[in-house]
Design an enzyme around this catalytic site. Structure first.
Site, PDB file in Angstrom:
ATOM      1  NE  ARG A  94      -2.819  -0.306   3.282  1.00 25.95           N
ATOM      2  CZ  ARG A  94      -3.789  -1.228   3.287  1.00 25.95           C
ATOM      3  NH1 ARG A  94      -4.865  -1.059   2.568  1.00 25.95           N
ATOM      4  NH2 ARG A  94      -3.666  -2.320   4.029  1.00 25.95           N
ATOM      5  CE1 TYR A  95       0.280   4.432   4.006  1.00 25.45           C
ATOM      6  CE2 TYR A  95       0.357   2.157   4.780  1.00 25.45           C
ATOM      7  CZ  TYR A  95      -0.229   3.414   4.793  1.00 25.45           C
ATOM      8  OH  TYR A  95      -1.315   3.641   5.595  1.00 25.45           O
ATOM      9  NE  ARG A  98       5.386   2.205   5.224  1.00 27.42           N
ATOM     10  CZ  ARG A  98       4.673   3.319   5.518  1.00 27.42           C
ATOM     11  NH1 ARG A  98       3.744   3.288   6.443  1.00 27.42           N
ATOM     12  NH2 ARG A  98       4.927   4.455   4.930  1.00 27.42           N
ATOM     13  CB  CYS A 107      -5.025 -15.748  15.666  1.00 25.35           C
ATOM     14  SG  CYS A 107      -5.050 -14.681  14.212  1.00 25.35           S
ATOM     15  CB  CYS A 111      -9.738 -10.148  18.387  1.00 30.00           C
ATOM     16  SG  CYS A 111      -8.017 -10.544  18.745  1.00 30.00           S
ATOM     17  CB  CYS A 114     -10.588 -10.103  13.969  1.00 27.02           C
ATOM     18  SG  CYS A 114      -9.323 -10.336  12.711  1.00 27.02           S
ATOM     19  NE  ARG A 116      -5.272  -8.117   7.218  1.00 24.64           N
ATOM     20  CZ  ARG A 116      -4.156  -7.655   7.804  1.00 24.64           C
ATOM     21  NH1 ARG A 116      -3.628  -8.287   8.821  1.00 24.64           N
ATOM     22  NH2 ARG A 116      -3.565  -6.559   7.326  1.00 24.64           N
ATOM     23  CG  ASP A 277     -10.155  -1.348  10.961  1.00 23.59           C
ATOM     24  OD1 ASP A 277      -9.996  -0.163  10.596  1.00 23.59           O
ATOM     25  OD2 ASP A 277      -9.225  -2.071  11.365  1.00 23.59           O
ATOM     26  CG  ASP A 314      -6.266   1.063   8.482  1.00 28.11           C
ATOM     27  OD1 ASP A 314      -5.730   1.268   7.377  1.00 28.11           O
ATOM     28  OD2 ASP A 314      -5.716   0.479   9.432  1.00 28.11           O
ATOM     29  CE  LYS A 321      -2.419   1.104  10.425  1.00 27.50           C
ATOM     30  NZ  LYS A 321      -2.209   0.299   9.206  1.00 27.50           N
TER      31      LYS A 321
HETATM   32  S1  SF4 Z   1      -7.046  -9.026  15.486  1.00 23.80           S
HETATM   33 FE1  SF4 Z   1      -7.530 -10.730  14.052  1.00 23.80          FE
HETATM   34  S2  SF4 Z   1      -5.550 -11.243  13.128  1.00 23.80           S
HETATM   35 FE2  SF4 Z   1      -5.104 -10.085  15.000  1.00 23.80          FE
HETATM   36  S3  SF4 Z   1      -4.854 -11.661  16.640  1.00 23.80           S
HETATM   37 FE3  SF4 Z   1      -6.996 -10.960  16.675  1.00 23.80          FE
HETATM   38  S4  SF4 Z   1      -8.041 -12.459  15.391  1.00 23.80           S
HETATM   39 FE4  SF4 Z   1      -5.877 -12.650  14.876  1.00 23.80          FE
END
Ligand code: SF4
Length: 367
Positions: A94-95, A98, A107, A111, A114, A116, A277, A314, A321
């Site tokens: 994206r940049y 990097r 994971c 979360c 999350c 993603r 997000d 974001d 960002k």
């Molecule tokens: S935010 Fe998403 S990618 Fe990051 S640790 Fe939690 S579940 Fe995994």
């Protein structure tokens, strides 16, 4: 069923109910959530939860809720627009200087907010194929402008130390790659994974590694987590934090203050406080931008600069960002400057600046 001496990660709604972490009455709804989004709560995280507190800030982050079944307008599967900037599988460029390198899709914990969440979980391919990995490293090698590679995912510390050390060596062998940054929740969610072998794998020769630790509440920095972090920092690996502003978890000044102080006590520089997000089914955990700015103002009045993260948004769609304030400086008015005799009058800006108590001051015009 006892939560003591839990030996394995809980992954099923029924297990959460059996361990007193979710009400039985919610089971049918939670099964629907589990069919769509991954669930994992490690023994380390279970031990941090107070099941007698219906508003427990650790439980809110990891125990699924029926609210996740409600998608709101504006929410999207790829909220930060990774796909629009992915030239080859696993890479987001994206940049200019990097790339994100998404090695794994699993994971230690999942979360509930999350960003993603549509891409991570045991139901997805757990890691890049060998061919995709080779193509991704070739892409980095072919782009001299790439100075920093950010290993993210999924959580790169879910890889074995042996595999991680091979990957770090591959990246560090590329002349223009100077920095390898790893984003992880493992030191908090599964601190015993931070073994001497893991620490060794994170120190390649030829590049500098940094670790960005994701944690959102001071209680996550448990004794075990602090010991795991100390193993990394003592080995000379610099660390920064990233947190998400979450309703009912850290959306009050005292919680944010405790979190940022805990990071600094662990020798982790607070780096980013992300605005939540627009991931599907996460509205119940997302705060408002106005509240985020208010909290950042409060934090400025309570802790030193060492404890201040940047509040980041974001931009949906992939534009990247931006820091979203608050701002402390604004133009007040223009005043006539002193020019040479016979020259046009020049106007100079006088500013209004707000101090940490909210008092407004004037900064004089500068020629
Ligand atoms: S935010 Fe998403 S990618 Fe990051 S640790 Fe939690 S579940 Fe995994």
């Amino acid at each position: 069923m006892s939560r003591n001496n839990l030996a394995r990660t809980l992954r099923e709604p029924k297990e959460l109910v059996d361990h007193g972490l979710a009400p039985h009455a919610d089971l049918a709804q939670l099964e629907k959530v589990g069919a769509r989004y991954a669930i994992a709560v490690t023994p380390e995280i279970v031990a941090l939860i107070d099941p007698s507190d219906p508003a427990d800030p650790i439980a809110r982050q990891f125990i699924p809720s029926a609210d996740e079944l409600m998608a709101r307008p504006g929410e999207r599967a790829d909220p930060i627009g990774d796909d629009a900037h992915s030239p080859v599988a696993g890479i987001v460029h994206r940049y200019p200087d990097r790339v994100l390198f998404k090695l794994v899709h699993v994971c230690a914990v999942y979360c509930r907010f999350c960003f993603r969440r549509e891409m991570v979980g045991p139901g997805k391919d757990s890691a890049l194929s060998d061919n995709a990995y080779t193509a991704a490293v070739d892409y980095i090698r072919a782009h001299n402008e790439i100075w920093e590679v950010i290993l993210t995912g999924g959580d790169p510390l879910m890889l074995s130390p042996r595999r991680l050390s091979e990957i770090m060596a591959d990246l560090a062998a590329i002349d223009h790659v100077k920095i390898i940054r790893l984003h992880t929740r493992v030191p908090v969610a599964d601190p015993l994974r931070i073994t001497a072998d893991m620490v060794g794998a994170l120190k390649p020769s030829g590049a500098t590694s940094w670790i960005a630790l994701h944690a959102n509440h001071a209680r996550e920095l448990s004794e075990n987590a602090r010991a795991a972090i100390a193993r990394l920092v003592d080995a000379g690996i610099p660390m920064v934090s990233q947190s998400v502003l979450l309703k009912g978890v850290n959306d009050n000044p005292a919680a944010l203050e405790a979190l940022m102080r805990s990071f600094v006590e662990c020798r982790i520089k607070p780096y980013y406080l992300h605005h939540g997000d627009l991931a599907p089914g996460t509205a119940h955990l997302r705060s408002t931008l106005a509240r985020g700015q208010e909290l950042m103002r409060a934090l400025r009045g309570r802790v030193s600069g060492l404890c201040q993260p940047d509040y980041m948004l974001d931009i949906p769609g992939g534009a990247g960002k931006s820091p979203v304030g608050p701002t402390y400086l604004s133009p007040q008015d223009s005043v006539a400057g002193r020019g040479e005799v016979g020259q046009e009058t020049r106007y100079e800006t006088r500013y209004r600046v707000v101090d940490y108590c909210g008092e407004v001051h004037t900064y004089p015009p500068q020629p």
